[in-house]
Write a protein that holds these residues in place. Structure first.
Motif, PDB file in Angstrom:
ATOM      1  N   ILE A 456     -16.115  -4.774 -11.890  1.00 30.50           N
ATOM      2  CA  ILE A 456     -15.083  -3.734 -11.863  1.00 30.50           C
ATOM      3  C   ILE A 456     -14.685  -3.535 -10.402  1.00 30.50           C
ATOM      4  O   ILE A 456     -15.555  -3.383  -9.540  1.00 30.50           O
ATOM      5  CB  ILE A 456     -15.611  -2.414 -12.453  1.00 30.50           C
ATOM      6  N   PRO A 457     -13.386  -3.532 -10.081  1.00 30.86           N
ATOM      7  CA  PRO A 457     -12.960  -3.392  -8.684  1.00 30.86           C
ATOM      8  C   PRO A 457     -13.370  -2.040  -8.107  1.00 30.86           C
ATOM      9  O   PRO A 457     -13.495  -1.050  -8.836  1.00 30.86           O
ATOM     10  CB  PRO A 457     -11.438  -3.520  -8.760  1.00 30.86           C
ATOM     11  N   PRO A 458     -13.588  -1.970  -6.796  1.00 34.08           N
ATOM     12  CA  PRO A 458     -14.039  -0.717  -6.159  1.00 34.08           C
ATOM     13  C   PRO A 458     -13.149   0.481  -6.461  1.00 34.08           C
ATOM     14  O   PRO A 458     -13.650   1.592  -6.690  1.00 34.08           O
ATOM     15  CB  PRO A 458     -14.030  -1.059  -4.669  1.00 34.08           C
ATOM     16  N   SER A 459     -11.828   0.271  -6.452  1.00 33.16           N
ATOM     17  CA  SER A 459     -10.928   1.396  -6.739  1.00 33.16           C
ATOM     18  C   SER A 459     -11.132   1.905  -8.160  1.00 33.16           C
ATOM     19  O   SER A 459     -11.081   3.115  -8.422  1.00 33.16           O
ATOM     20  CB  SER A 459      -9.469   0.980  -6.539  1.00 33.16           C
ATOM     21  N   GLY A 460     -11.383   0.997  -9.102  1.00 37.12           N
ATOM     22  CA  GLY A 460     -11.629   1.396 -10.482  1.00 37.12           C
ATOM     23  C   GLY A 460     -12.942   2.123 -10.635  1.00 37.12           C
ATOM     24  O   GLY A 460     -13.048   3.098 -11.389  1.00 37.12           O
ATOM     25  N   ILE A 461     -13.964   1.670  -9.897  1.00 38.41           N
ATOM     26  CA  ILE A 461     -15.264   2.348  -9.945  1.00 38.41           C
ATOM     27  C   ILE A 461     -15.126   3.774  -9.434  1.00 38.41           C
ATOM     28  O   ILE A 461     -15.692   4.716 -10.001  1.00 38.41           O
ATOM     29  CB  ILE A 461     -16.304   1.565  -9.115  1.00 38.41           C
ATOM     30  N   THR A 462     -14.355   3.945  -8.366  1.00 36.12           N
ATOM     31  CA  THR A 462     -14.126   5.286  -7.826  1.00 36.12           C
ATOM     32  C   THR A 462     -13.457   6.187  -8.851  1.00 36.12           C
ATOM     33  O   THR A 462     -13.840   7.354  -9.041  1.00 36.12           O
ATOM     34  CB  THR A 462     -13.264   5.210  -6.558  1.00 36.12           C
ATOM     35  N   GLN A 463     -12.443   5.647  -9.535  1.00 29.74           N
ATOM     36  CA  GLN A 463     -11.758   6.435 -10.567  1.00 29.74           C
ATOM     37  C   GLN A 463     -12.715   6.830 -11.691  1.00 29.74           C
ATOM     38  O   GLN A 463     -12.712   7.968 -12.168  1.00 29.74           O
ATOM     39  CB  GLN A 463     -10.588   5.631 -11.124  1.00 29.74           C
ATOM     40  N   ILE A 464     -13.545   5.889 -12.132  1.00 30.89           N
ATOM     41  CA  ILE A 464     -14.499   6.170 -13.208  1.00 30.89           C
ATOM     42  C   ILE A 464     -15.498   7.239 -12.777  1.00 30.89           C
ATOM     43  O   ILE A 464     -15.783   8.194 -13.519  1.00 30.89           O
ATOM     44  CB  ILE A 464     -15.222   4.875 -13.632  1.00 30.89           C
ATOM     45  N   LEU A 465     -16.038   7.095 -11.566  1.00 28.32           N
ATOM     46  CA  LEU A 465     -17.025   8.061 -11.088  1.00 28.32           C
ATOM     47  C   LEU A 465     -16.423   9.451 -10.901  1.00 28.32           C
ATOM     48  O   LEU A 465     -17.098  10.465 -11.111  1.00 28.32           O
ATOM     49  CB  LEU A 465     -17.653   7.568  -9.779  1.00 28.32           C
ATOM     50  N   ASP A 466     -15.149   9.507 -10.519  1.00 29.00           N
ATOM     51  CA  ASP A 466     -14.472  10.807 -10.415  1.00 29.00           C
ATOM     52  C   ASP A 466     -14.367  11.475 -11.783  1.00 29.00           C
ATOM     53  O   ASP A 466     -14.555  12.693 -11.918  1.00 29.00           O
ATOM     54  CB  ASP A 466     -13.077  10.637  -9.811  1.00 29.00           C
ATOM     55  N   LEU A 467     -14.059  10.672 -12.814  1.00 24.49           N
ATOM     56  CA  LEU A 467     -13.975  11.220 -14.166  1.00 24.49           C
ATOM     57  C   LEU A 467     -15.342  11.673 -14.653  1.00 24.49           C
ATOM     58  O   LEU A 467     -15.473  12.722 -15.298  1.00 24.49           O
ATOM     59  CB  LEU A 467     -13.395  10.169 -15.117  1.00 24.49           C
ATOM     60  N   VAL A 468     -16.374  10.902 -14.342  1.00 24.70           N
ATOM     61  CA  VAL A 468     -17.733  11.283 -14.727  1.00 24.70           C
ATOM     62  C   VAL A 468     -18.121  12.590 -14.044  1.00 24.70           C
ATOM     63  O   VAL A 468     -18.705  13.487 -14.664  1.00 24.70           O
ATOM     64  CB  VAL A 468     -18.718  10.156 -14.366  1.00 24.70           C
ATOM     65  N   LYS A 469     -17.786  12.710 -12.772  1.00 24.96           N
ATOM     66  CA  LYS A 469     -18.090  13.938 -12.030  1.00 24.96           C
ATOM     67  C   LYS A 469     -17.421  15.147 -12.673  1.00 24.96           C
ATOM     68  O   LYS A 469     -17.971  16.251 -12.693  1.00 24.96           O
ATOM     69  CB  LYS A 469     -17.646  13.787 -10.582  1.00 24.96           C
ATOM     70  N   GLY A 470     -16.210  14.938 -13.207  1.00 25.71           N
ATOM     71  CA  GLY A 470     -15.506  16.018 -13.895  1.00 25.71           C
ATOM     72  C   GLY A 470     -15.910  16.186 -15.340  1.00 25.71           C
ATOM     73  O   GLY A 470     -15.285  16.948 -16.076  1.00 25.71           O
ATOM     74  N   MET A 471     -16.951  15.450 -15.780  1.00 18.31           N
ATOM     75  CA  MET A 471     -17.484  15.506 -17.146  1.00 18.31           C
ATOM     76  C   MET A 471     -16.485  15.025 -18.193  1.00 18.31           C
ATOM     77  O   MET A 471     -16.531  15.427 -19.355  1.00 18.31           O
ATOM     78  CB  MET A 471     -17.979  16.922 -17.486  1.00 18.31           C
ATOM     79  N   HIS A 472     -15.576  14.125 -17.782  1.00 16.33           N
ATOM     80  CA  HIS A 472     -14.632  13.520 -18.723  1.00 16.33           C
ATOM     81  C   HIS A 472     -15.174  12.148 -19.123  1.00 16.33           C
ATOM     82  O   HIS A 472     -14.664  11.103 -18.721  1.00 16.33           O
ATOM     83  CB  HIS A 472     -13.251  13.389 -18.086  1.00 16.33           C
ATOM     84  N   TYR A 473     -16.223  12.149 -19.937  1.00 11.86           N
ATOM     85  CA  TYR A 473     -16.953  10.913 -20.215  1.00 11.86           C
ATOM     86  C   TYR A 473     -16.141   9.933 -21.063  1.00 11.86           C
ATOM     87  O   TYR A 473     -16.160   8.728 -20.820  1.00 11.86           O
ATOM     88  CB  TYR A 473     -18.277  11.248 -20.902  1.00 11.86           C
ATOM     89  N   GLN A 474     -15.426  10.443 -22.075  1.00 17.52           N
ATOM     90  CA  GLN A 474     -14.618   9.550 -22.903  1.00 17.52           C
ATOM     91  C   GLN A 474     -13.428   9.001 -22.118  1.00 17.52           C
ATOM     92  O   GLN A 474     -13.026   7.848 -22.312  1.00 17.52           O
ATOM     93  CB  GLN A 474     -14.158  10.291 -24.156  1.00 17.52           C
ATOM     94  N   LEU A 475     -12.874   9.795 -21.224  1.00 18.29           N
ATOM     95  CA  LEU A 475     -11.784   9.297 -20.386  1.00 18.29           C
ATOM     96  C   LEU A 475     -12.297   8.246 -19.398  1.00 18.29           C
ATOM     97  O   LEU A 475     -11.574   7.299 -19.063  1.00 18.29           O
ATOM     98  CB  LEU A 475     -11.128  10.450 -19.639  1.00 18.29           C
ATOM     99  N   ALA A 476     -13.533   8.386 -18.947  1.00 17.19           N
ATOM    100  CA  ALA A 476     -14.133   7.357 -18.088  1.00 17.19           C
ATOM    101  C   ALA A 476     -14.262   6.050 -18.849  1.00 17.19           C
ATOM    102  O   ALA A 476     -14.027   4.963 -18.303  1.00 17.19           O
ATOM    103  CB  ALA A 476     -15.499   7.820 -17.586  1.00 17.19           C
ATOM    104  N   CYS A 477     -14.602   6.144 -20.127  1.00 14.42           N
ATOM    105  CA  CYS A 477     -14.707   4.941 -20.957  1.00 14.42           C
ATOM    106  C   CYS A 477     -13.330   4.324 -21.184  1.00 14.42           C
ATOM    107  O   CYS A 477     -13.175   3.100 -21.219  1.00 14.42           O
ATOM    108  CB  CYS A 477     -15.374   5.288 -22.288  1.00 14.42           C
ATOM    109  N   GLN A 478     -12.313   5.165 -21.322  1.00 12.92           N
ATOM    110  CA  GLN A 478     -10.941   4.644 -21.451  1.00 12.92           C
ATOM    111  C   GLN A 478     -10.528   3.895 -20.187  1.00 12.92           C
ATOM    112  O   GLN A 478      -9.880   2.837 -20.256  1.00 12.92           O
ATOM    113  CB  GLN A 478      -9.965   5.800 -21.719  1.00 12.92           C
TER     114      GLN A 478
END
Length: 561
Positions: A456-478
């Motif tokens: 997964i590219p670094p920019s995508g990992i950052t986006q996923i981790l930001d969503l996880v931090k905000g407790m948007h787990y299903q959106l992180a999976c999307q």
């Protein structure tokens, strides 16, 4: 202490809502009353003749309005603070239907809040579409939206009860309700905003033209975006500093002598703060009073299920049954498995064993993507005998539970694959387990390493981790889906691992076109999921509380490690 609502389940599966603080009914002959104001209560209604109903003055007023045909008086505004609970009887089937629709709406609110700038044209149009589709109030002064207002009112109280049961649930419910309220308030005209504030006792003093002209320079300087001419056009209100603390912190308001001078366009912040305080307090009071209804064997399982509910298609029966070979699973796990199932598959291949939580989650997922019973038995047996389990032990200790999964043993129940909400909210993994949701249950650093290993590219990992931090787990999976499938917008709301697999296969086989969408330059929030709406044709499975209870019992068959 504000009024709460008490529930009574009557014969023929009806619900009687009443105000506990104002009622006159007695529990029994001793003179003891129902729970005090601000609590939830439930009981068998002992001490009253069967079918007898006694109304409080508030209830009697509501019943009189209903019988007189003046229905609009019950809900005079399309927007409300939900201060007074419902006062009518509803069936359990309607109880659940109203709750499911509001849950769909709040899930959409959550997704849109991450995907778009709030109050942008796209955000507003998509949310308005969802409100119309689900028949909630979406514009003020509609010709006759009584049913929509009634639905809005009752469904809020049902989900308030379902989502007060933990801090995490309360926080989620409060955030989505706040975002929904913000949108609906912003759609009111200035005149209707004023009438609404009067209705909820937020009548702030409008300053005179003379005082506004005297303070025009300070108001223009202290209020971002306000020129002198705009100050003269706008109405300003004199508001206590405690009510305007958010505007004060952001340096967006003029302060003098302990008062904030708030332009009408910013009054929404005051209203939102007031609503947040009331709803937060109501959730806390309701949570403290939960034991009083937990004795009801029909309501409590339903409320528990609502807080963990899945609102999409049923994946217990798949048309693709038998079309997937065992040789395909390794490749499919890389291309089309969500991260939770990819993790389980890798752990199984590496360790030749999964503990019972992993076997339940992964086994039902494999069943849902099309593995037959015979294939499942062969798959698990081959893998386990590569480890420390011989063929005889597998046949005696594990084969029965797999047949049970497929409805061939015990109660012959055809068990349903786990939804995202069930995986996220129940049975968290412990040491040595691989089940659960990686976005919810993994350490962020370990999750980051896993995503890196999957290219997964670094920019995508950052986006996923930001969503996880905000407790948007299903959106992180999307977002994970988008990055692994090279699409900008998946075009659906992800609620189920088997949905992830089905949509992936459609995309990879050309069954649907990838949705590419250019982000608005003004969109400063992360673009994750356009989510037009939940699938209105999908069959809600939240009513299947019996199956869920049986599924919990089924886990007893998987106690061997």
């Amino acid at each position: 202490m504000g009024p709460a609502v008490a529930l009574r389940v009557r014969e023929i599966d009806e619900l009687w809502w009443h105000y506990p603080g104002h009622q006159t009914a007695r529990r029994d002959g001793s003179g003891r009353g129902w729970p005090c104001a601000g609590s939830w209560g439930a009981g068998p209604g002992a001490g009253r003749p069967a079918g007898e109903m006694q109304f409080s003055s508030a209830q009697a007023r509501g019943k009189h309005l209903w019988l007189s045909g003046d229905r609009r008086q019950l809900y005079p505004h399309s927007l409300q603070f939900y201060l007074e609970p419902p006062t009518e009887d509803i069936s359990l089937s309607e109880f659940e239907s109203l709750a499911i629709d509001r849950l769909k709406l709040l899930k959409t609110v959550e997704s849109l809040g991450v995907s778009y700038v709030r109050n942008s044209d796209q955000y507003n149009s998509k949310l308005a579409s969802e409100l119309r589709k689900l028949k909630f109030p979406y514009k003020a002064l509609a010709d006759d939206d009584y049913e929509a207002r009634r639905k809005d009112h009752i469904s809020h109280f049902i989900l308030r009860l379902a989502y007060c049961q933990s801090e995490e649930l309360r926080r989620w419910f409060l955030q989505q309700e706040m975002d929904l309220f913000r949108y609906r308030f912003s759609q009111l005209t200035d005149n209707l905003m004023q009438k609404f504030m009067e209705h909820v006792d937020l009548s702030f003093e409008a300053i005179s033209e003379d005082l506004k002209n005297e303070l025009a320079s300070e108001l223009s300087t202290s209020t971002p975006g306000f020129t002198m001419s705009k100050v003269k056009e706008q109405m300003f209100y004199k508001v206590g500093l405690a009510d305007a603390v958010d505007l004060f912190r952001a340096r967006r308001v003029f302060i003098k002598d302990g008062f904030a001078y708030v332009p009408f366009k910013d009054i929404v912040a005051i209203v939102l703060n007031n609503y947040r305080a009331k709803l937060s307090k109501a959730l806390a009071l309701t949570a403290r009073s939960l034991p009083s209804i937990q004795s009801d064997e029909r309501l409590q399982p339903l409320l528990n299920h609502l807080s963990h509910s899945y609102i999409g298609p049923d994946y217990s029966v798949q048309k693709s049954t038998g079309k997937i070979s065992l040789e395909q699973i390794d490749a499919l796990s890389v291309k089309s498995f969500p991260l939770c199932m990819r993790q389980l598959h890798k752990a199984l291949r590496d360790n030749h064993h999964l503990r019972h939580g992993g076997r339940m989650q992964y086994g039902l997922f494999l069943k849902g993507i099309g593995l037959t019973l015979e294939q499942a038995l062969e798959f698990w047996k081959k893998e386990f005998i590569r480890g420390k389990v011989d063929a005889d032990k597998f046949d005696k200790g594990y084969a029965y539970s797999i047949r049970h999964n497929y409805g061939k043993e015990g109660k012959r129940t055809d068990y349903t694959p786990y939804s995202c909400m069930k995986i996220i909210m129940s049975n968290p993994p412990s040491q040595g387990d691989y089940h659960g949701c990686p976005f919810r249950h993994s350490d962020p650093e370990l999750l980051k390493q896993k995503l890196q290993s999957y290219k997964i590219p670094p920019s995508g990992i950052t986006q996923i981790l930001d969503l996880v931090k905000g407790m948007h787990y299903q959106l992180a999976c999307q977002k994970y889906f988008e990055l692994t499938h090279d699409v900008d917008d998946i075009g659906f709301s992800l609620n189920h691992p088997n949905q992830y697999f089905t949509e992936s296969q459609k995309l990879l086989s050309g069954g649907r076109e990838p949705k590419k969408e250019v982000s608005n330059s003004g969109n400063t929030q992360q673009k994750n999921n356009s989510q037009e709406s939940m699938n209105s044709n999908s069959t809600p499975t939240s009513s299947n509380t019996t199956t869920d209870a049986e599924l919990e019992g089924l886990e007893a068959y998987f106690t061997e490690d």
